[in-house]
Design a protein around this motif. Structure first.
Motif, PDB file in Angstrom:
ATOM      1  N   GLU A 197      12.742  -2.883  48.974  1.00  0.00           N
ATOM      2  CA  GLU A 197      13.361  -4.193  48.762  1.00  0.00           C
ATOM      3  C   GLU A 197      13.119  -4.686  47.337  1.00  0.00           C
ATOM      4  O   GLU A 197      14.011  -5.234  46.696  1.00  0.00           O
ATOM      5  CB  GLU A 197      12.825  -5.199  49.779  1.00  0.00           C
ATOM      6  CG  GLU A 197      13.306  -4.953  51.182  1.00  0.00           C
ATOM      7  CD  GLU A 197      12.635  -5.862  52.209  1.00  0.00           C
ATOM      8  OE1 GLU A 197      11.891  -6.793  51.796  1.00  0.00           O
ATOM      9  OE2 GLU A 197      12.850  -5.643  53.411  1.00  0.00           O
ATOM     10  N   ARG A 198      11.914  -4.486  46.846  1.00  0.00           N
ATOM     11  CA  ARG A 198      11.577  -4.893  45.480  1.00  0.00           C
ATOM     12  C   ARG A 198      12.428  -4.126  44.465  1.00  0.00           C
ATOM     13  O   ARG A 198      12.913  -4.672  43.489  1.00  0.00           O
ATOM     14  CB  ARG A 198      10.105  -4.660  45.238  1.00  0.00           C
ATOM     15  CG  ARG A 198       9.634  -5.052  43.877  1.00  0.00           C
ATOM     16  CD  ARG A 198       8.151  -4.845  43.798  1.00  0.00           C
ATOM     17  NE  ARG A 198       7.720  -4.728  42.419  1.00  0.00           N
ATOM     18  CZ  ARG A 198       6.527  -4.374  42.044  1.00  0.00           C
ATOM     19  NH1 ARG A 198       5.607  -4.109  42.951  1.00  0.00           N
ATOM     20  NH2 ARG A 198       6.213  -4.305  40.785  1.00  0.00           N
TER      21      ARG A 198
ATOM     22  N   GLN B 233      15.382  -2.798  45.004  1.00  0.00           N
ATOM     23  CA  GLN B 233      16.778  -3.222  45.117  1.00  0.00           C
ATOM     24  C   GLN B 233      17.008  -4.562  44.422  1.00  0.00           C
ATOM     25  O   GLN B 233      18.103  -4.830  43.939  1.00  0.00           O
ATOM     26  CB  GLN B 233      17.193  -3.309  46.580  1.00  0.00           C
ATOM     27  CG  GLN B 233      17.330  -1.960  47.243  1.00  0.00           C
ATOM     28  CD  GLN B 233      17.621  -2.050  48.723  1.00  0.00           C
ATOM     29  OE1 GLN B 233      17.477  -3.109  49.329  1.00  0.00           O
ATOM     30  NE2 GLN B 233      18.009  -0.925  49.309  1.00  0.00           N
ATOM     31  N   ARG B 234      15.976  -5.407  44.372  1.00  0.00           N
ATOM     32  CA  ARG B 234      16.109  -6.694  43.688  1.00  0.00           C
ATOM     33  C   ARG B 234      16.005  -6.530  42.174  1.00  0.00           C
ATOM     34  O   ARG B 234      16.240  -7.471  41.436  1.00  0.00           O
ATOM     35  CB  ARG B 234      15.006  -7.660  44.149  1.00  0.00           C
ATOM     36  CG  ARG B 234      15.243  -8.198  45.543  1.00  0.00           C
ATOM     37  CD  ARG B 234      14.300  -9.356  45.829  1.00  0.00           C
ATOM     38  NE  ARG B 234      12.920  -9.045  45.510  1.00  0.00           N
ATOM     39  CZ  ARG B 234      11.964  -8.809  46.390  1.00  0.00           C
ATOM     40  NH1 ARG B 234      12.242  -8.859  47.675  1.00  0.00           N
ATOM     41  NH2 ARG B 234      10.722  -8.543  46.014  1.00  0.00           N
TER      42      ARG B 234
END
Length: 119
Positions: free
Chosen positions: A112-113, A115-116
């Motif tokens: 998730e990190r 992808q951000r």
């Protein structure tokens, strides 16, 4: 030459862990403390140096050779392992579940990190 420098850096962290283990945390093995110190250092620094990255890659390629003594130990102590097989399986199962959960949660957080757009 870079691999030797990286190995030297890794051995220094293991030495620091051994010193901490022998003086403060006698119940925890030095190499484990060294790995934690290395992890904290890398988190603070934010990047992996090329020599350490090359040394880690070299160690990963040699990993099968490092596992041979463990396999020989299993064969040499087969009768003891056979007697305590269920207890060993129980302990391995109990330790495996939390490890899988933590690894999965960490992997999800890192994906998730990433992808951000974070590092």
């Amino acid at each position: 030459m870079q691999v030797l420098r990286g190995l030297t850096e890794l051995v220094i962290f293991q030495l620091v862990g051994a010193l901490i283990s022998s003086s403060i945390l006698t119940a925890v093995p030095g190499p484990i403390i060294g790995l934690v110190v290395l992890l904290v250092f890398l988190c603070v620094r934010g990047e992996l140096s090329p020599p350490v990255e090359q040394a880690a890659g070299w160690l990963l390629r040699c990993m099968p050779l490092l596992l041979v003594p463990a396999a020989v130990g299993v064969m040499a102590w087969y009768s003891v392992i056979q007697q305590m097989g269920w207890a060993l399986l129980l302990v391995l199962g109990i330790s495996l579940v939390p490890t899988l959960i933590v690894t999965g949660l960490l992997m999800q957080a890192l994906v998730e990190r990433n992808q951000r757009g974070g590092r």
